[in-house]
Write an enzyme that holds these catalytic residues in place. Structure first.
Site, PDB file in Angstrom:
ATOM      1  N   GLU A 143       0.804  -1.224   0.000  1.00 17.75           N
ATOM      2  CA  GLU A 143       0.000   0.000   0.000  1.00 17.75           C
ATOM      3  C   GLU A 143       0.837   1.274   0.000  1.00 17.75           C
ATOM      4  O   GLU A 143       0.515   2.235  -0.687  1.00 17.75           O
ATOM      5  CB  GLU A 143      -0.935   0.060   1.223  1.00 17.75           C
ATOM      6  CG  GLU A 143      -2.042  -0.958   1.200  1.00 17.75           C
ATOM      7  CD  GLU A 143      -1.760  -2.043   2.200  1.00 17.75           C
ATOM      8  OE1 GLU A 143      -0.598  -2.499   2.246  1.00 17.75           O
ATOM      9  OE2 GLU A 143      -2.679  -2.433   2.926  1.00 17.75           O
ATOM     10  N   ASP A 194      -2.172  -5.350   3.364  1.00 20.49           N
ATOM     11  CA  ASP A 194      -2.409  -5.808   4.737  1.00 20.49           C
ATOM     12  C   ASP A 194      -3.409  -6.957   4.783  1.00 20.49           C
ATOM     13  O   ASP A 194      -4.331  -7.027   3.952  1.00 20.49           O
ATOM     14  CB  ASP A 194      -2.926  -4.656   5.606  1.00 20.49           C
ATOM     15  CG  ASP A 194      -1.900  -3.544   5.755  1.00 20.49           C
ATOM     16  OD1 ASP A 194      -0.694  -3.843   5.702  1.00 20.49           O
ATOM     17  OD2 ASP A 194      -2.314  -2.378   5.921  1.00 20.49           O
ATOM     18  N   ASP A 207      -6.220  -7.783   6.268  1.00 17.78           N
ATOM     19  CA  ASP A 207      -7.499  -7.513   6.895  1.00 17.78           C
ATOM     20  C   ASP A 207      -8.493  -7.236   5.776  1.00 17.78           C
ATOM     21  O   ASP A 207      -8.149  -7.331   4.600  1.00 17.78           O
ATOM     22  CB  ASP A 207      -7.407  -6.333   7.879  1.00 17.78           C
ATOM     23  CG  ASP A 207      -6.847  -5.069   7.240  1.00 17.78           C
ATOM     24  OD1 ASP A 207      -6.782  -4.997   5.994  1.00 17.78           O
ATOM     25  OD2 ASP A 207      -6.448  -4.157   7.984  1.00 17.78           O
ATOM     26  N   GLU A 239      -9.818  -4.541   4.626  1.00 19.50           N
ATOM     27  CA  GLU A 239      -9.447  -3.430   3.756  1.00 19.50           C
ATOM     28  C   GLU A 239      -8.295  -3.826   2.838  1.00 19.50           C
ATOM     29  O   GLU A 239      -8.303  -3.549   1.638  1.00 19.50           O
ATOM     30  CB  GLU A 239      -9.052  -2.219   4.612  1.00 19.50           C
ATOM     31  CG  GLU A 239      -9.146  -0.890   3.909  1.00 19.50           C
ATOM     32  CD  GLU A 239     -10.580  -0.436   3.682  1.00 19.50           C
ATOM     33  OE1 GLU A 239     -10.777   0.405   2.798  1.00 19.50           O
ATOM     34  OE2 GLU A 239     -11.493  -0.938   4.371  1.00 19.50           O
ATOM     35  N   TYR A 289       1.650  -5.525  12.958  1.00 19.15           N
ATOM     36  CA  TYR A 289       0.513  -4.799  12.378  1.00 19.15           C
ATOM     37  C   TYR A 289      -0.352  -4.179  13.475  1.00 19.15           C
ATOM     38  O   TYR A 289      -0.682  -4.830  14.465  1.00 19.15           O
ATOM     39  CB  TYR A 289      -0.313  -5.746  11.514  1.00 19.15           C
ATOM     40  CG  TYR A 289      -1.334  -5.051  10.664  1.00 19.15           C
ATOM     41  CD1 TYR A 289      -0.969  -4.010   9.819  1.00 19.15           C
ATOM     42  CD2 TYR A 289      -2.673  -5.440  10.699  1.00 19.15           C
ATOM     43  CE1 TYR A 289      -1.913  -3.370   9.029  1.00 19.15           C
ATOM     44  CE2 TYR A 289      -3.619  -4.812   9.908  1.00 19.15           C
ATOM     45  CZ  TYR A 289      -3.222  -3.766   9.082  1.00 19.15           C
ATOM     46  OH  TYR A 289      -4.147  -3.128   8.294  1.00 19.15           O
ATOM     47  N   ARG A 324      -3.462  -2.734  13.308  1.00 23.76           N
ATOM     48  CA  ARG A 324      -4.922  -2.814  13.284  1.00 23.76           C
ATOM     49  C   ARG A 324      -5.312  -4.256  13.571  1.00 23.76           C
ATOM     50  O   ARG A 324      -5.350  -5.087  12.670  1.00 23.76           O
ATOM     51  CB  ARG A 324      -5.472  -2.343  11.934  1.00 23.76           C
ATOM     52  CG  ARG A 324      -5.277  -0.858  11.706  1.00 23.76           C
ATOM     53  CD  ARG A 324      -5.975  -0.364  10.453  1.00 23.76           C
ATOM     54  NE  ARG A 324      -5.755   1.061  10.270  1.00 23.76           N
ATOM     55  CZ  ARG A 324      -4.726   1.598   9.613  1.00 23.76           C
ATOM     56  NH1 ARG A 324      -3.832   0.803   9.059  1.00 23.76           N
ATOM     57  NH2 ARG A 324      -4.594   2.909   9.506  1.00 23.76           N
ATOM     58  N   HIS A 362      -4.304 -12.435  13.218  1.00 24.54           N
ATOM     59  CA  HIS A 362      -3.369 -11.381  13.599  1.00 24.54           C
ATOM     60  C   HIS A 362      -2.841 -11.618  15.000  1.00 24.54           C
ATOM     61  O   HIS A 362      -3.478 -12.260  15.821  1.00 24.54           O
ATOM     62  CB  HIS A 362      -4.072 -10.017  13.583  1.00 24.54           C
ATOM     63  CG  HIS A 362      -4.407  -9.558  12.203  1.00 24.54           C
ATOM     64  ND1 HIS A 362      -5.185  -8.453  11.974  1.00 24.54           N
ATOM     65  CD2 HIS A 362      -4.097 -10.043  10.992  1.00 24.54           C
ATOM     66  CE1 HIS A 362      -5.331  -8.271  10.677  1.00 24.54           C
ATOM     67  NE2 HIS A 362      -4.681  -9.239  10.057  1.00 24.54           N
TER      68      HIS A 362
END
Length: 952
Positions: free
Chosen positions: A18, A104, A106, A108, A334, A336, A381
């Site tokens: 990203e 990532d 997740d 998103e 990470y 989040r 995670h």
């Protein structure tokens, strides 16, 4: 990042992440054969306004960006600012043999990877590369062990995005029509605002109660030391067996919850203190219990935000920005995550540091594990922890400033999570005696001693209540036994008053949202940022204060869209979205029920309702009512009613299109009074007394007299931008069109007051600009007042004046003397600071508030941060100043090298005349096309701009 020209065995591989910072770090771990490039976030999304929607779409699809009639098909467009990056990625992909999507892990990140695949349309093998920390081992292992794209996660994110678009784009226009233009509503944003408003309502309804008690200092008669103090302080617990009332015993209206409790007033408390003055006291009981405190779980997103707020003064947004940088540069895992789980590697690293730094006696026999407290936590995670298989101590990182502070917090919490419990003893001592008037009084004191600090040696959690006692605080009491005699050195009567419930801080609001299972932890920082930016909430210190505007918005939503801001309803939606993510529910049927209100019976409304929009919005049946019907049926919404709130004495607060105001009496009558409300006034501070005071001030229509030249009335007003004077035009004067007449208007000088300004003052002000005279070259010199103060003007040459009074007093000779001096370049002499806040905890430099060109700001000499709309020079605290600086530092500096780099890489010129002719022809055609495109885009953009913003 420029791709490598070297090739690894097995071909050339393109890795897409990203962010550029992450790309740079990962490239260093992969080496030759890998090109690592950033997508720079999402490359495509739902259109941001009708101007971005392809022309083939019309009607509702064009407005919403979602085709609700055809299975809620989203219309995705490549963001205008990402087109160049997409082209770059396509060019790199053509030179590659494999594509690794390394966004990532997740929802998103999975969605970004899917969008990349859809847009780039790769013809080479595609692999999904995932990792939770950016270390060499983790990245190389991720390359060796790719997986397939998780379509369930993609569907879940897409459903959320469509849901939020429908909610925002359908409900926001209702706010525009009924409250104020350019407002926004959102699935979590509106509920978060409601929480803050409800807390303020509780504060407004709150009535304080006064209560008294006694505090006694009792001596043992022995010489004391640190382990055995000579005296203790105890508070009155009961009188004649009845417990003495404390703050918790009163309700919000100031009434005692039980008549079994003794409520002491001042007279009774002082009389009892006097009656106990010569009383002989003794220890009635000593109760000792073992004390044990276990370590806190490692950080997840919300607990990190809460602790960073309590201990470091960081806002949620600043915390996440700093954590993002730490993650991208390989310092932490990470950030989040809902999980408190640590990998075996992390547990081993933490236990090794416990032994090395604190000793084997602090290490438990077995590793500690922590169960997830968050519903539907993504256990793939880890918790937020230092990266790597060996944790770097804060000193070893080389970090500075805010990044060092946040890393240190994470490091301490992680290491402490693998340490032994803290143990000790808690003791309660009760002391009794009989007063001179025969009353039996009993006092109580509690203490705590820690015999083994365990994890507290490394980390102590903060508290939202500044008066709360932290876990590592000891309170040692004298070593006394039942029956021991004590003497009262002093007995004092203490008065107290109950306090209204505390306002939310960012930390406590995050905690509340999570406990209610509303929204997702990864979104809380952006949600709080949104309600601050929208003006629904402002800050006073660290407290979140709702604006009067938010009261009007929440009032409308509660009355007419009850379910959409219902806490349980929002939590149920979150459950449904999680079910879709797990593959237990289908997105399209769910969206149909949400938007159209479809039920199993096909009626379109929940069972047991009459099929009205109000039923769909506020009924007790199926929690998925029909949004479309709700926003269509607006006839029942009285715009004036939802924006009006009674204050008392027939005074009403109204939220108007230009801000809040109070009024009394009917408009256009002699009894009518009106006054604006200060922008930074907290709603619970608007009392009847303050409202009367505001109405009594000179209002917006203080007559000054009549202009002798025009015969028009002159009035003084207090407007949005300060006090001013203006003339009243005769009735029938055209106010619009080519024949419109504007009244003469002028702001008051800083030295003038609305209470004392005279007609002569007003006429002089409205006569500006004043002609000082004509220079030798024939140019007219005028003196006038501007946005940045008084100045002279000659043609296009302006010169500042020292004071406003000079506008009327300066002579032509003095003006010419000013123009004879060289024009001052650069910055003017620095103004003295408006306020000093002390030393910044990060830079160590003094922080002051200064008055800048665009308003007051805080600075430590290195970083400047403008005060927000809810801040004022008078009320800003040092903590708030430090927080603003921390947020500003956390923002990445704007890059200014892109254009230079592009210029350096300009393609070589073709030398043949044929090529030159072709190039010229292409340029001419391109210019013609560009003009047409620009015209279309400009027109479309104007249409979109007029609609305002509608989403979170």
């Amino acid at each position: 990042m420029s791709p490598t020209s070297e090739t690894a065995q097995g071909g050339r591989r393109l890795v897409i992440v990203e962010s550029p910072a992450k790309a740079k770090t990962i490239k260093g771990y992969l080496g030759p054969g890998y090109t690592v490039e950033a997508s720079v976030g999402h490359i495509r999304d739902l259109p941001n306004g009708a101007a971005e929607v392809p022309e083939k779409y019309t009607g509702e699809v064009r407005r919403l960006g979602v085709d609700v009639e055809h299975d809620f098909q989203p219309i995705y467009v490549v963001n205008a600012d990402k087109k160049a990056q997409v082209k770059k990625l396509k060019d790199l992909l053509r030179e590659s043999d494999e594509l690794f999507l390394a966004t990532d892990e997740d929802r998103e990140g999975e969605a970004i990877a899917w969008h990349l695949q859809e847009v780039l349309k790769p013809k080479v093998p595609v692999k999904r590369m995932v990792f939770h920390e950016i270390t060499k081992d983790a990245i190389q292992q991720a390359v060796r062990n790719p997986r397939e794209l998780n379509q369930k996660l993609v569907d879940a994110q897409e459903t959320r995005r469509i849901l939020d678009r429908l909610y925002g784009y359908e409900v926001s226009p209702v706010l525009w029509k009924k409250v104020m233009p350019r407002l926004s509503a959102g699935r979590v944003q509106s509920v978060a605002t409601r929480l803050v408003v409800e807390r303020e309502r509780e504060r407004i309804a709150f009535r304080s109660a006064e209560y008294w008690d006694l505090t006694g200092t009792f001596a043992t008669g022995r010489a004391g030391d640190r382990s055995d103090p000579s005296s203790l302080v105890a508070r009155l617990q009961s009188v004649d067996g009845r417990r003495v009332a404390q703050g918790r015993d009163f309700d919000s209206l100031g009434q005692l919850k039980s008549d079994q409790i003794l409520h002491l007033d001042e007279a009774n408390a002082r009389a009892l203190a006097a009656a106990l003055a010569d009383t002989r006291f003794s220890v009635r009981s000593v109760e000792s219990k073992p004390y044990r405190r276990s370590p806190y779980a490692p950080f997840r997103t919300t607990t990190l935000q809460q602790e960073a707020s309590r201990k470091l003064g960081f806002g949620a947004k600043a915390t996440m920005q700093i954590a993002q940088k730490l993650y991208e540069n390989g310092y932490i895992t990470y950030m989040r995550t809902d999980s408190t789980t640590l990998s075996d590697t992390a547990i081993t690293a933490a236990r090794a540091q416990v032994t090395h730094l604190y000793g084997a006696e602090y290490l438990p026999d077995a590793p500690r594990t922590y169960a997830a407290k968050v519903k539907n936590a993504q256990e793939a995670h880890e918790a937020i922890r230092p990266s790597g298989d060996r944790f770097r101590t804060p000193a070893e990182t080389g970090l500075t400033g805010d990044q060092f502070k946040l890393y240190e917090l994470i490091w301490k919490r992680t290491v402490a999570s693998q340490m032994k419990d803290a143990t000790g003893n808690s003791v309660t001592v009760r002391i009794g005696g009989t007063a001179a008037d025969g009353r039996n009084a009993e006092f109580s004191a509690s203490g705590k001693t820690i015999t083994f600090h365990g994890f507290l040696k490394a980390y102590v959690e903060g508290a939202d209540d500044p008066n709360a006692e932290l876990d590592d605080r000891e309170r040692r009491l004298p070593q006394v036994a039942e029956g021991d005699a004590l003497s009262a050195e002093e007995i004092t009567a203490d008065g107290h008053a109950t306090k209204p419930p505390a306002r939310y801080t960012e930390a406590s609001l995050v905690k509340e949202l999570e406990e209610r299972e509303i929204g997702r932890p990864s979104t809380y920082a952006s949600i709080i940022g949104t309600i601050l930016d929208r003006g629904y909430v402002f800050k006073k210190g660290t407290a979140l204060v709702p604006s009067f505007l938010s009261f009007a918005v929440v009032n409308l939503l509660e009355k007419h869209f009850g379910r959409l801001v219902d806490y349980d309803f929002t939590a149920k939606m979150e459950d449904d979205l999680d079910r879709i993510a797990r593959g237990e529910a289908q997105a399209v049927p769910w969206l149909k029920r949400f938007y159209f209100g479809e039920t199993a019976s096909g009626s379109g409304f929940p069972a047991g309702t009459n099929g009205t929009a109000a039923d769909a919005g506020n009924g007790d049946g199926d929690h998925l009512g029909g949004l479309k019907e709700l926003v269509t049926d607006l006839g029942a919404i009285d715009a004036r009613e939802v924006s009006s709130f009674p204050v008392g004495n027939d005074i009403v607060l109204r939220v108007g299109r230009y801000g809040p105001y109070i009024e009394r009496g009917e408009k256009d009558t002699e009894q009518h009074q009106r006054a604006d409300i200060p922008a930074d006034l907290a709603p619970d501070e608007l009392t009847v007394e303050l409202a009367e005071e505001l109405l009594a001030k000179p209002s917006g229509e203080r007559p000054l007299g009549t202009d002798p030249e025009t015969g028009r009335p002159i009035v003084a007003k207090d407007g949005r931008y300060g006090p001013y004077v203006t003339e009243i035009l005769p009735e029938g004067t055209p106010k619009t069109g080519k024949n419109a007449v504007k009244p003469r208007t002028a702001s008051l000088f800083k030295s003038m007051s609305l209470d004392t300004v005279s007609l002569d003052d007003a006429l002089r002000l409205m006569s500006l600009p004043r002609v000082v005279g004509t220079d030798a070259d024939g140019q007219e010199i005028t003196a006038q007042n501007g946005r940045y103060g008084p100045y002279l003007k000659k043609g296009t040459d302006s010169r500042s004046l020292q004071s406003e009074d000079q506008i009327f007093t300066i002579t032509l000779e003095e003006a010419q003397a000013i123009y004879a001096q060289p024009k001052q370049r650069g910055r003017a002499a620095a103004k003295p600071p408006l306020k000093e806040l002390g030393e910044d905890p990060v830079s160590g430099k003094p922080v002051v508030v200064k008055d800048g060109r665009f308003g007051p700001y805080v600075t430590d000499g290195e970083t400047n941060a403008t005060l927000r709309s809810g801040d004022s020079v008078e009320a800003i605290t040092p903590e708030r100043g430090f927080e603003l600086l921390a947020e500003k530092r956390a923002k990445a500096p704007a890059k200014k090298t892109a254009k230079k780099a592009a210029a350096k890489k300009a393609p070589a010129k073709k030398t043949t005349s044929t090529a030159a002719k072709k190039t010229a022809a292409k340029k001419t055609a391109a210019k013609t096309t560009a003009k047409k495109t620009t015209a279309r885009k400009t027109a479309a953009a104007k249409t979109a701009a007029s609609k305002g913003t509608a989403e979170d």
